[in-house]
Design a protein around this motif. Structure first.
Motif, PDB file in Angstrom:
ATOM      1  N   VAL A 565     -25.850  34.271  69.558  1.00 56.65           N
ATOM      2  CA  VAL A 565     -26.704  35.030  68.701  1.00 56.65           C
ATOM      3  C   VAL A 565     -26.219  36.464  68.177  1.00 56.65           C
ATOM      4  CG1 VAL A 565     -28.708  36.251  68.514  1.00 56.65           C
ATOM      5  CG2 VAL A 565     -28.511  34.326  70.052  1.00 56.65           C
ATOM      6  N   LEU A 566     -25.148  37.108  69.025  1.00 64.01           N
ATOM      7  CA  LEU A 566     -24.536  38.378  68.409  1.00 64.01           C
ATOM      8  C   LEU A 566     -23.286  37.699  67.371  1.00 64.01           C
ATOM      9  CD1 LEU A 566     -23.669  41.247  68.913  1.00 64.01           C
ATOM     10  CD2 LEU A 566     -22.040  40.589  70.583  1.00 64.01           C
ATOM     11  N   GLU A 567     -22.824  36.674  67.489  1.00 65.47           N
ATOM     12  CA  GLU A 567     -21.518  36.239  66.565  1.00 65.47           C
ATOM     13  C   GLU A 567     -22.594  35.790  65.397  1.00 65.47           C
ATOM     14  OE1 GLU A 567     -18.597  36.184  66.496  1.00 65.47           O
ATOM     15  OE2 GLU A 567     -18.213  37.072  68.503  1.00 65.47           O
ATOM     16  N   GLY A 568     -23.707  35.544  65.346  1.00 60.98           N
ATOM     17  CA  GLY A 568     -24.415  35.072  64.262  1.00 60.98           C
ATOM     18  C   GLY A 568     -24.667  36.556  63.316  1.00 60.98           C
ATOM     19  N   LEU A 569     -25.090  37.534  63.977  1.00 58.30           N
ATOM     20  CA  LEU A 569     -24.997  38.896  63.717  1.00 58.30           C
ATOM     21  C   LEU A 569     -23.758  39.452  62.895  1.00 58.30           C
ATOM     22  CD1 LEU A 569     -27.390  40.799  65.907  1.00 58.30           C
ATOM     23  CD2 LEU A 569     -27.893  39.778  63.773  1.00 58.30           C
ATOM     24  N   VAL A 570     -22.562  39.119  63.509  1.00 62.33           N
ATOM     25  CA  VAL A 570     -21.314  39.332  63.090  1.00 62.33           C
ATOM     26  C   VAL A 570     -20.900  38.660  61.646  1.00 62.33           C
ATOM     27  CG1 VAL A 570     -18.921  39.180  63.355  1.00 62.33           C
ATOM     28  CG2 VAL A 570     -20.445  39.844  65.224  1.00 62.33           C
ATOM     29  N   GLU A 571     -21.442  37.404  61.608  1.00 59.17           N
ATOM     30  CA  GLU A 571     -21.318  36.614  60.454  1.00 59.17           C
ATOM     31  C   GLU A 571     -21.986  37.071  59.215  1.00 59.17           C
ATOM     32  OE1 GLU A 571     -22.207  32.575  61.542  1.00 59.17           O
ATOM     33  OE2 GLU A 571     -20.366  32.569  63.114  1.00 59.17           O
ATOM     34  N   ALA A 572     -23.238  37.566  59.747  1.00 60.22           N
ATOM     35  CA  ALA A 572     -24.120  38.228  58.595  1.00 60.22           C
ATOM     36  C   ALA A 572     -23.866  39.723  58.407  1.00 60.22           C
ATOM     37  CB  ALA A 572     -25.740  38.332  59.128  1.00 60.22           C
ATOM     38  N   ARG A 573     -22.687  40.126  58.733  1.00 56.33           N
ATOM     39  CA  ARG A 573     -21.955  41.582  58.637  1.00 56.33           C
ATOM     40  C   ARG A 573     -23.136  42.562  58.917  1.00 56.33           C
ATOM     41  NH1 ARG A 573     -17.947  38.790  58.978  1.00 56.33           N
ATOM     42  NH2 ARG A 573     -16.119  39.035  57.319  1.00 56.33           N
ATOM     43  N   LEU A 574     -23.811  42.469  59.905  1.00 53.81           N
ATOM     44  CA  LEU A 574     -24.708  43.512  60.308  1.00 53.81           C
ATOM     45  C   LEU A 574     -24.160  44.162  61.738  1.00 53.81           C
ATOM     46  CD1 LEU A 574     -28.460  41.843  59.966  1.00 53.81           C
ATOM     47  CD2 LEU A 574     -27.323  43.789  58.494  1.00 53.81           C
ATOM     48  N   TYR A 588     -17.458  44.899  69.764  1.00 49.41           N
ATOM     49  CA  TYR A 588     -18.195  45.127  68.717  1.00 49.41           C
ATOM     50  C   TYR A 588     -18.796  46.369  68.232  1.00 49.41           C
ATOM     51  CZ  TYR A 588     -18.138  40.244  69.930  1.00 49.41           C
ATOM     52  OH  TYR A 588     -17.888  38.974  70.262  1.00 49.41           O
ATOM     53  N   ARG A 589     -19.241  46.785  67.173  1.00 49.12           N
ATOM     54  CA  ARG A 589     -19.771  48.058  66.785  1.00 49.12           C
ATOM     55  C   ARG A 589     -20.842  47.607  65.640  1.00 49.12           C
ATOM     56  NH1 ARG A 589     -14.350  49.610  65.041  1.00 49.12           N
ATOM     57  NH2 ARG A 589     -13.858  48.786  63.030  1.00 49.12           N
ATOM     58  N   VAL A 590     -21.911  48.848  65.457  1.00 53.56           N
ATOM     59  CA  VAL A 590     -22.836  48.688  64.475  1.00 53.56           C
ATOM     60  C   VAL A 590     -22.561  49.945  63.773  1.00 53.56           C
ATOM     61  CG1 VAL A 590     -25.280  48.550  64.124  1.00 53.56           C
ATOM     62  CG2 VAL A 590     -24.448  47.523  65.974  1.00 53.56           C
ATOM     63  N   HIS A 591     -22.640  49.609  62.237  1.00 56.22           N
ATOM     64  CA  HIS A 591     -22.443  50.821  61.308  1.00 56.22           C
ATOM     65  C   HIS A 591     -23.664  51.959  61.750  1.00 56.22           C
ATOM     66  CE1 HIS A 591     -22.588  53.300  57.507  1.00 56.22           C
ATOM     67  NE2 HIS A 591     -21.277  53.125  57.524  1.00 56.22           N
ATOM     68  N   ASP A 592     -23.145  53.158  61.442  1.00 57.51           N
ATOM     69  CA  ASP A 592     -24.479  54.228  61.699  1.00 57.51           C
ATOM     70  C   ASP A 592     -25.806  53.969  61.070  1.00 57.51           C
ATOM     71  OD1 ASP A 592     -22.662  55.594  63.529  1.00 57.51           O
ATOM     72  OD2 ASP A 592     -22.221  57.216  62.296  1.00 57.51           O
ATOM     73  N   LEU A 593     -25.562  53.537  59.644  1.00 59.61           N
ATOM     74  CA  LEU A 593     -26.743  53.423  58.834  1.00 59.61           C
ATOM     75  C   LEU A 593     -27.538  52.001  59.263  1.00 59.61           C
ATOM     76  CD1 LEU A 593     -25.463  54.555  55.456  1.00 59.61           C
ATOM     77  CD2 LEU A 593     -26.882  55.897  57.217  1.00 59.61           C
ATOM     78  N   VAL A 594     -26.708  51.113  59.702  1.00 59.72           N
ATOM     79  CA  VAL A 594     -27.070  49.748  60.218  1.00 59.72           C
ATOM     80  C   VAL A 594     -28.036  50.086  61.511  1.00 59.72           C
ATOM     81  CG1 VAL A 594     -26.792  47.512  60.994  1.00 59.72           C
ATOM     82  CG2 VAL A 594     -25.504  48.665  59.158  1.00 59.72           C
ATOM     83  N   ARG A 595     -27.312  50.837  62.271  1.00 57.48           N
ATOM     84  CA  ARG A 595     -27.991  51.219  63.634  1.00 57.48           C
ATOM     85  C   ARG A 595     -29.424  52.041  63.312  1.00 57.48           C
ATOM     86  NH1 ARG A 595     -27.809  55.948  66.241  1.00 57.48           N
ATOM     87  NH2 ARG A 595     -25.954  56.374  64.943  1.00 57.48           N
ATOM     88  N   LEU A 596     -29.404  52.927  62.502  1.00 56.89           N
ATOM     89  CA  LEU A 596     -30.749  53.655  62.153  1.00 56.89           C
ATOM     90  C   LEU A 596     -31.808  52.506  61.620  1.00 56.89           C
ATOM     91  CD1 LEU A 596     -29.710  56.531  60.258  1.00 56.89           C
ATOM     92  CD2 LEU A 596     -30.263  56.441  62.652  1.00 56.89           C
ATOM     93  N   HIS A 597     -31.385  51.426  60.778  1.00 49.82           N
ATOM     94  CA  HIS A 597     -32.229  50.657  60.364  1.00 49.82           C
ATOM     95  C   HIS A 597     -32.745  49.573  61.530  1.00 49.82           C
ATOM     96  CE1 HIS A 597     -34.271  47.944  57.725  1.00 49.82           C
ATOM     97  NE2 HIS A 597     -33.654  46.800  57.889  1.00 49.82           N
ATOM     98  N   ALA A 598     -31.908  49.381  62.589  1.00 47.07           N
ATOM     99  CA  ALA A 598     -32.247  48.549  63.607  1.00 47.07           C
ATOM    100  C   ALA A 598     -33.451  49.393  64.193  1.00 47.07           C
ATOM    101  CB  ALA A 598     -31.000  48.097  64.574  1.00 47.07           C
ATOM    102  N   ARG A 599     -33.042  50.346  64.531  1.00 51.89           N
ATOM    103  CA  ARG A 599     -34.171  51.254  65.398  1.00 51.89           C
ATOM    104  C   ARG A 599     -35.479  51.400  64.412  1.00 51.89           C
ATOM    105  NH1 ARG A 599     -30.750  56.792  67.574  1.00 51.89           N
ATOM    106  NH2 ARG A 599     -29.466  55.444  68.864  1.00 51.89           N
ATOM    107  N   GLU A 600     -35.352  51.539  63.306  1.00 54.78           N
ATOM    108  CA  GLU A 600     -36.721  51.398  62.541  1.00 54.78           C
ATOM    109  C   GLU A 600     -37.282  50.076  62.632  1.00 54.78           C
ATOM    110  OE1 GLU A 600     -35.675  54.296  58.576  1.00 54.78           O
ATOM    111  OE2 GLU A 600     -36.105  52.344  58.420  1.00 54.78           O
ATOM    112  N   ARG A 601     -36.540  48.999  62.767  1.00 53.25           N
ATOM    113  CA  ARG A 601     -37.284  47.877  62.779  1.00 53.25           C
ATOM    114  C   ARG A 601     -37.730  47.703  64.330  1.00 53.25           C
ATOM    115  NH1 ARG A 601     -39.105  47.492  58.702  1.00 53.25           N
ATOM    116  NH2 ARG A 601     -40.304  45.945  59.598  1.00 53.25           N
ATOM    117  N   GLY A 602     -37.012  48.309  65.198  1.00 51.54           N
ATOM    118  CA  GLY A 602     -37.641  48.170  66.657  1.00 51.54           C
ATOM    119  C   GLY A 602     -38.763  48.926  66.835  1.00 51.54           C
TER     120      GLY A 602
END
Length: 988
Positions: A565-574, A588-602
């Motif tokens: 599932v994680l590799e699917g997120l890599v392929e989606a470039r998230l 792996y790492r998550v870009h700062d702005l992507v991380r903020l969006h992930a928190r919002e969705r959470g």
């Protein structure tokens, strides 16, 4: 002095190569050369050389490295330092890369004024500076790899210009051998082949020129299935005609003029569907040049296909559109474009895209077939014999784009996608480019360009901070720049303050139709449900990068399935791939702005309690793995206390893979462990919190990570007090006292240990009492209170045997033996040390055995047995190096140095002691450093250098005084007195 980087990185002193003493020095010098005399920030150097694996002492390590490089250069002024970083101070002619660039520029100016002889001479001088690939042997540092590629491109360009200058000057015969060699190296390089043919023809070697053409044609047909290009064919015809003025731009052979009775009807204009270019691609010049070169490059029998991938907002479309406009003239039969909306929940159907292309290519709407296969056939038929560029923007996957690929070798396809598009056999020979965020200078330049504000150039600190808050993501930078441009009354600091609050940052990064949140939401909406769950929970992570196994506890799933599932997120470039750790595990790492969006969705989409449950599983997984790593390191649950916090198992297969090298796993997960302690504290999980902090001491002690040790213990102590966890409070007071012992802060250690002992007695924890008594006894021993120390060690030994803590038992036996050594009781000490060594070896504890061997070596020294002492200390050194124990390594070097001093080998003693002192300073071990200086002072005295001896002995005595070790202070003072009284009296 000269600096060579166009080949191996080397110094040239008095005309002779003088290689640097370490690869790190070569890397540092190469990075400074790449800056062309400008200051390189210390952080940039650290990140380039150590990547994501640098520790809290990275700045100190860089300072040490700079110091050593200055010593190697024997000219400290060559490496300038200011408050932000370092720069190389040299003249252009002293650095071959700089001199090459200077000569190349002079040659271009000579060409501009028509001075061909001077230009050719300057070009030849510049090319003579090369001795191989730039920065040879330093592969793996991205900035150096990019600089090397730029230099190679400059070299190839200059070589071509020099050959053309020689051709224009009539030096045909002289350059033929060089051109033959170049063609042999790359038989498919048509431009080089054309120059060889021309030189041979003009030198009167017409038959050889035609033979060269036939060989090039055979190579192209055999390798690529292609005929030579128009330039080579025209040149061949000119040579066959005997055209003495044949040149590289020879036109086609003249033929009879075509005649017709009536003019043919004007053809439909070729389709032009490209969007308007962005107009500004600041920071993407290198990528644009590379992409246009790939589009214009040779194909492998079909169309040239170039795929650009990257995270949302990174500028894939802008780059591809600009590249398409740049190469438009190479595709006279048209340029097609479609936005496939692959990141959305409803991508464009391939059949719809084909219908659009067919209408653009002149097919009436009524004639367009219905089926996908029929439309694809019609599309291929329409492109037969044409040179067309196709731009497929935001592709979802390979299946969506494959029917849109032209069949012709004269066509080219540009694809942008968040996915990598690697799995379709129908896309052979695809050129791929992964687009990342901008570096700091390019990000700041883009902001300045968009805003037009001079203050951004003047206040580099504010501009860099603004770029960081935008994550150096081009979309975010454009939005921030547009907001400043639209609000001239806003200062840069005002926008920075508005972006500083993470909760508001995505709100602020919106301007008109541009929105970072909208770009990210598009990708999120197109994910499968399980991928969306993992994406939301990755927003809970606080570390800059993470290992794949963490997906398991976050999803509460088996590791392999969660990693898929994680590799699917890599392929989606998230999610981004961040490299491999020392164990060969991907991170792996998550870009700062992507991380903020992930928190919002959470916050919006996670069910109540789901995030807390995911974090509880994650901290439990860290605890389970750290506990197992400790057992493998120590042979069991020794010298550690555990609580009843929940564990989460990654499974036996995953755990075995991760913990094949327990110390390596602890090093790789250092930041993850620290963060897990913090997150357990935030959740109020006291037993997990203090248990993990204590178990992680395995890492902190061996690696000298004292700041992490103190930080996690203090957090766990506060959590235990807040939750009323008395045993946890005792454990953390014990941990902090133990840390102060390691730091030789004995006065600070006493209150912690006294409090820990009382608390352990309150809860009836005899194992905790034993460990605390053991460490309290150590304070008495180092302060010369042997009797008091023994009175503490004996009950500790009894309770440790009750608890079956064999490791701690062996440690106490070694400590008691040390007291006997210091009292001159060799027989008693030997028996205790042999027993302790047998326990450690039975447990398979390499580090513990090395500590006992260190004491045996000390005993041999006291008895004057230099050879036996040296053997013991060599085993200490080898063992410490095998497990990455820097402190143990330093003790081994110290012991070998003292043994060589005893044997009278002063040179060997000096070298080992210097190495021990360097490590002691690096890891922050003042006692070890003071002992190394004490021994080095004895070496200097034995050499007859009383001045140096007194300096070293004085510093050692001062250090022992600061630590509070009166016994060792007196030893240093006695040595100092002996040296000072033996000095000759000055006649003055």
């Amino acid at each position: 002095m000269r600096f060579r980087v166009l080949g191996d990185v080397t110094l040239v002193v008095d005309g002779h190569p003088a290689p640097l003493s370490s690869r790190r020095q070569e890397q540092l010098l190469a990075l400074l050369v790449c800056a062309w005399g400008r200051v390189v920030p210390a952080e940039t150097l650290v990140e380039a050389m150590w990547g994501d694996h640098f520790g809290p002492r990275a700045g100190k390590n860089l300072q040490v490295l700079v110091h050593r490089l200055r010593k190697s250069l024997d000219d400290p002024g060559r490496i300038r330092h200011d408050r932000s970083g370092y720069a190389l101070s040299a003249l252009a002619e002293e650095v071959d890369a700089w001199h090459f660039a200077e000569l190349a520029e002079q040659a271009r100016r000579a060409l501009d004024r028509g001075d061909l002889p001077s230009a050719a001479d300057l070009q030849r001088d510049a090319l003579a500076l090369w001795h191989g690939r730039p920065f040879a042997g330093l592969d793996g540092i991205p900035s150096l790899d990019e600089a090397a590629e730029r230099l190679e491109q400059d070299r190839r360009r200059l070589l071509t210009e020099r050959i053309d200058a020689d051709l224009a000057l009539g030096r045909h015969a002289e350059i033929i051998p060089e051109l033959i060699s170049m063609v042999a190296e790359n038989p498919l390089a048509e431009a080089v082949g054309a120059r060889l043919m021309l030189a041979m023809h003009r030198a009167g070697r017409r038959t050889e020129a035609l033979d060269a053409y036939r060989r090039i044609r055979a190579a192209l047909a055999g390798e690529l299935g292609l005929e030579p290009g128009a330039q080579l064919r025209a040149l061949e015809q000119a040579i066959l005609r005997g055209d003495a003025d044949a040149s590289l731009d020879a036109g086609p052979a003249p033929g009879p003029a075509a005649t017709t009775k009536d003019p043919a009807p004007a053809p439909d204009p070729p389709p032009f569907m490209l969007p308007a270019p962005v107009g500004d691609l600041t920071g993407r010049g290198r990528e644009l040049r590379r992409l246009t070169a790939m589009v214009r490059g040779p194909s492998s029998g079909g169309p040239v296909i170039c795929a650009v991938s990257g995270m949302p907002g990174v500028g894939k479309t802008a780059l591809a559109v600009q590249a398409a406009h740049e190469v438009r003239g190479d595709f006279p039969d048209g340029q097609l474009y479609v936005n496939l909306r692959g990141a959305s929940a409803e991508p464009v159907e391939t059949s719809q895209a084909l219908a659009r292309f067919l209408r653009a290519l002149g097919m009436p709407g009524t004639a367009i077939p219905d089926g996908l296969d029929e439309r694809a056939e019609a599309f291929r038929a329409r492109l037969a014999g044409r040179r067309v560029l196709v731009l497929l923007d935001d592709a979802a996957d390979e299946a969506q784009v494959e029917p849109l690929i032209p069949p012709e070798s004269g066509c080219a396809v540009l694809i942008t996608s968040r996915a990598a598009l690697t799995a379709v056999p129908g896309l052979p020979g695809t050129h791929r480019m992964v687009l990342g965020v901008l570096d700091d200078p390019a990000a700041v330049e883009l902001l300045a360009t968009i805003t037009g504000r001079g203050e951004l150039a003047e206040d580099a600190q504010a501009a860099t901070r603004l770029a960081e808050l935008c994550g150096r993501l081009p979309l975010a930078l454009r939005i921030a720049g547009a907001r400043l441009a639209a609000r001239p009354h806003w200062t840069v600091e005002r926008l920075i303050s508005r972006l500083a609050a993470e909760r508001d940052r995505l709100d602020e990064l919106t301007h008109g139709t541009l929105s970072v949140r909208a770009s990210l939401a598009l990708g999120y909406s197109g994910l499968p449900e399980r991928s969306r769950v993992l994406f939301r929970r990755l927003g809970l992570l606080e570390t800059p990068d993470f290992a794949g196994w963490v997906a398991g506890p976050l999803l509460d799933a088996e590791t392999r399935a969660a990693e898929d599932v994680l590799e699917g997120l890599v392929e989606a470039r998230l999610v981004e791939y961040a490299g491999m750790d020392d164990l060969g595990e991907p991170r792996y790492r998550v870009h700062d702005l992507v991380r903020l969006h992930a928190r919002e969705r959470g916050e919006a989409d996670e069910p109540p309690g789901a995030s807390a449950a995911a974090l509880t599983r994650l901290t439990g997984a860290y605890l389970a793995l750290a506990e197992l790593a400790h057992r493998r390191q120590y042979g069991g649950d020794y010298t550690v206390l555990h609580g009843d916090g929940p564990r989460w198992s990654c499974g036996e297969t995953t755990a075995s893979r991760l913990l094949e090298d327990p110390a390596g796993w602890l090093r790789a997960e250092r930041l993850g462990l620290v963060t897990a302690v913090e997150q357990a504290a935030a959740l109020g999980l006291s037993e997990t919190c203090w248990d993990l902090a204590m178990t992680a001491i395995t890492l902190f002690e061996a690696q000298g990570l004292f700041d992490d040790w103190r930080h996690t213990s203090q957090i766990a102590l506060s959590t235990a007090r807040r939750t009323g966890d008395v045993r946890g409070e005792a454990a953390m007071r014990y941990s902090l006292g133990t840390l102060d012992l390691f730091r030789q802060r004995y006065t600070a250690a006493r209150p912690h240990l006294d409090a820990a002992l009382a608390l352990f007695q309150t809860v009836g924890d005899r194992h905790g009492q034993a460990l605390t008594l053991r460490n309290a006894a150590l304070i008495e021993r180092v302060e010369g209170q042997a009797g008091t120390a023994l009175r503490r060690y004996r009950p500790a030994l009894r309770m440790l045997r009750e608890a079956r803590d064999r490791h701690a038992e062996a440690h106490v036996l070694g400590s008691i033996a040390q007291i006997h050594i210091e009292l001159g009781r060799a027989v008693e000490a030997t028996g205790l040390l042999e027993t302790a060594l047998a326990i450690y070896r039975d447990l398979g504890n390499v580090r513990g055995a090395a500590q006992i061997l260190n004491r045996l070596g000390t005993l041999h020294l006291a008895q004057g047995r230099a050879a036996q002492a040296g053997d013991a200390f060599h085993e200490v050194l080898t063992s410490a190096q095998s497990v990455g124990d820097k402190i143990g390594e330093a003790y081994g070097l110290l012991g070998i140095g003292e043994a060589r001093l005893l044997a009278g080998d002063l040179d060997a003693a000096d070298a080992r002691l210097e190495a021990a002192l360097e490590i002691a300073d690096e890891v922050g071990e003042p006692f070890l450093a003071a002992r190394a200086r004490l021994a080095a002072g004895r070496v200097a005295a034995s050499r007859g250098d009383p001045g140096l001896a007194m300096t070293l002995l004085s510093r050692a005595a001062e250090s022992f005084e600061e630590i509070g070790l009166s016994v060792w202070r007196e030893r240093a003072r006695q040595e100092l007195h002996a040296v000072s009284t033996a000095r000759p009296v000055s006649p003055h």
